[in-house]
Write a protein that holds these residues in place. Structure first.
Motif, PDB file in Angstrom:
ATOM      1  N   ALA A   1       0.749  -1.107  -0.035  1.00 12.29           N
ATOM      2  CA  ALA A   1      -0.015   0.024  -0.027  1.00 12.29           C
ATOM      3  C   ALA A   1       1.122   1.100   0.064  1.00 12.29           C
ATOM      4  CB  ALA A   1      -0.824   0.149   1.331  1.00 12.29           C
ATOM      5  N   LEU A   2       0.541   2.146  -0.948  1.00 11.47           N
ATOM      6  CA  LEU A   2       1.432   3.410  -1.076  1.00 11.47           C
ATOM      7  C   LEU A   2       0.557   4.585  -0.645  1.00 11.47           C
ATOM      8  CD1 LEU A   2       3.809   4.940  -2.155  1.00 11.47           C
ATOM      9  CD2 LEU A   2       2.587   5.146  -4.165  1.00 11.47           C
ATOM     10  N   LEU A   3       1.015   5.143   0.686  1.00 12.86           N
ATOM     11  CA  LEU A   3       0.190   6.124   1.269  1.00 12.86           C
ATOM     12  C   LEU A   3       0.436   7.550   0.463  1.00 12.86           C
ATOM     13  CD1 LEU A   3       0.826   5.536   5.118  1.00 12.86           C
ATOM     14  CD2 LEU A   3      -1.014   4.313   3.599  1.00 12.86           C
ATOM     15  N   VAL A   4      -0.722   7.877   0.120  1.00 10.94           N
ATOM     16  CA  VAL A   4      -0.711   9.357  -0.621  1.00 10.94           C
ATOM     17  C   VAL A   4      -1.792  10.285   0.138  1.00 10.94           C
ATOM     18  CG1 VAL A   4      -0.169   8.303  -2.776  1.00 10.94           C
ATOM     19  CG2 VAL A   4      -2.429   8.462  -2.239  1.00 10.94           C
ATOM     20  N   GLU A   5      -1.235  11.632  -0.129  1.00  8.21           N
ATOM     21  CA  GLU A   5      -2.298  12.701   0.108  1.00  8.21           C
ATOM     22  C   GLU A   5      -3.261  13.093  -1.000  1.00  8.21           C
ATOM     23  OE1 GLU A   5       0.019  16.197   1.074  1.00  8.21           O
ATOM     24  OE2 GLU A   5       0.802  15.260   3.042  1.00  8.21           O
ATOM     25  N   GLY A   6      -4.632  12.943  -0.502  1.00  7.35           N
ATOM     26  CA  GLY A   6      -5.500  13.156  -1.676  1.00  7.35           C
ATOM     27  C   GLY A   6      -5.670  14.781  -2.104  1.00  7.35           C
ATOM     28  N   LEU A   7      -6.382  14.882  -3.079  1.00  6.00           N
ATOM     29  CA  LEU A   7      -6.632  16.150  -3.669  1.00  6.00           C
ATOM     30  C   LEU A   7      -6.955  17.333  -2.599  1.00  6.00           C
ATOM     31  CD1 LEU A   7      -8.086  15.553  -7.438  1.00  6.00           C
ATOM     32  CD2 LEU A   7      -5.859  16.413  -6.722  1.00  6.00           C
TER      33      LEU A   7
END
Length: 291
Positions: free
Chosen positions: A90-96
């Motif tokens: 799982a790659l944690l990303v910040e959403g728009l």
């Protein structure tokens, strides 16, 4: 499929929202294997700050604008738990939202309260996952096809070897809000008492899953599932060589383990009920319609 035939060397294949990695692998894997290409990793990009809301969303993927198929009646929660189980990374990303409305969403940025809470929830939904933070070195997990299919199979409780969702250093910065409780029953379950217990178990439970051994259909393997506001039971054939059993796991931020354990124990047949014919138990769960 055309690109798979034309590209040489390493490839990264991106899938749009609502397209299952398992379905894509079913189509691609034979072609890849024929060319000697091995899938190293199945990676899922996740915005932790939105994960809990997505799990509770009652809209279908079509209604939410995430699927172009009008008849796609899966909810985002149903889709997510399957994708999380099938993936190895799982790659944690910040959403728009975190970037477009930064002032209004301080908890959605990496390190924020909602981001941390969602990361911890992810640890319970996918205790097997290799969780990556973009700002750190990225070392992917490994895709093992048989293990991925086993994790994503209906009724798999998806708990680690200790019986609890994995909690590594990735969630150590926040208080342990979510817990996963694992329950087992050695005897068949009384259908009427189980129906009543299911309402209480599902209340506030963000994900529940497992197998049920029910007294009025003891030869049927029943699968129990629930993501967010929806709960379902489905038949998965006969137990056959498997040992009939009830084995369920519940993930929530309001679990009371002793209460849940006693609730399931009360559903088990008594000594006197064990001697009764299966026809004596009313089919309140309508299992006959599922057989």
């Amino acid at each position: 499929m055309r690109l798979v035939d034309e590209v040489s060397g390493d490839m990264i294949i991106g899938l749009p929202p609502s397209v299952s990695a398992a379905m894509a692998m079913e189509l691609l894997e034979p072609r890849l294997l024929s060319r000697g290409i091995v899938v190293d990793s199945i990676c899922l990009a996740v915005d932790p700050s939105a994960l809990e809301d997505q799990m509770w969303d009652s809209r279908t993927l079509w209604q939410a604008g995430l699927s172009s198929v009008r008849g796609d009646d899966r909810t985002s929660g149903e889709f997510l738990v399957h994708e999380i189980a099938y993936a190895d990374t799982a790659l944690l990303v910040e959403g728009l939202f975190a970037h477009l409305f930064e002032a209004q969403a301080p908890g959605c940025q990496s390190g924020g309260e909602l981001f941390q809470r969602g990361t911890q929830l992810l640890g319970h939904l996918g205790p097997h996952l290799k969780v990556l933070h973009p700002e750190r070195d990225i070392i992917l997990g490994s895709h093992l096809a048989a293990a991925a299919r086993r994790r994503a199979a209906a009724g798999n409780p998806c708990v680690d070897s200790t019986g609890h969702a994995a909690q590594e250093s990735r969630s150590s910065a926040v208080e342990n809000d979510f817990t996963t409780v694992e329950l087992r029953a050695a005897r068949p379950l009384h259908p009427a008492r189980l129906l009543d217990a299911m309402h209480h178990m599902a209340e506030g439970c963000i994900w529940l899953r497992g197998t049920l051994w029910i007294a009025n259909s003891p030869s049927l393997k029943m699968v129990f599932g629930g993501a967010g506001p929806f709960v379902w039971i489905e038949a998965r054939g006969l137990w056959k060589t498997e040992t009939a059993r009830t084995h369920i796991a519940l993930t929530s931020d309001s679990n009371n383990a002793p209460e849940l354990t006693e609730m399931l124990r009360q559903c088990e047949l008594t000594d006197a009920e064990m001697l009764q014919s299966t026809e004596m138990f009313e089919d309140v769960l309508k299992l006959g319609d599922l057989a």
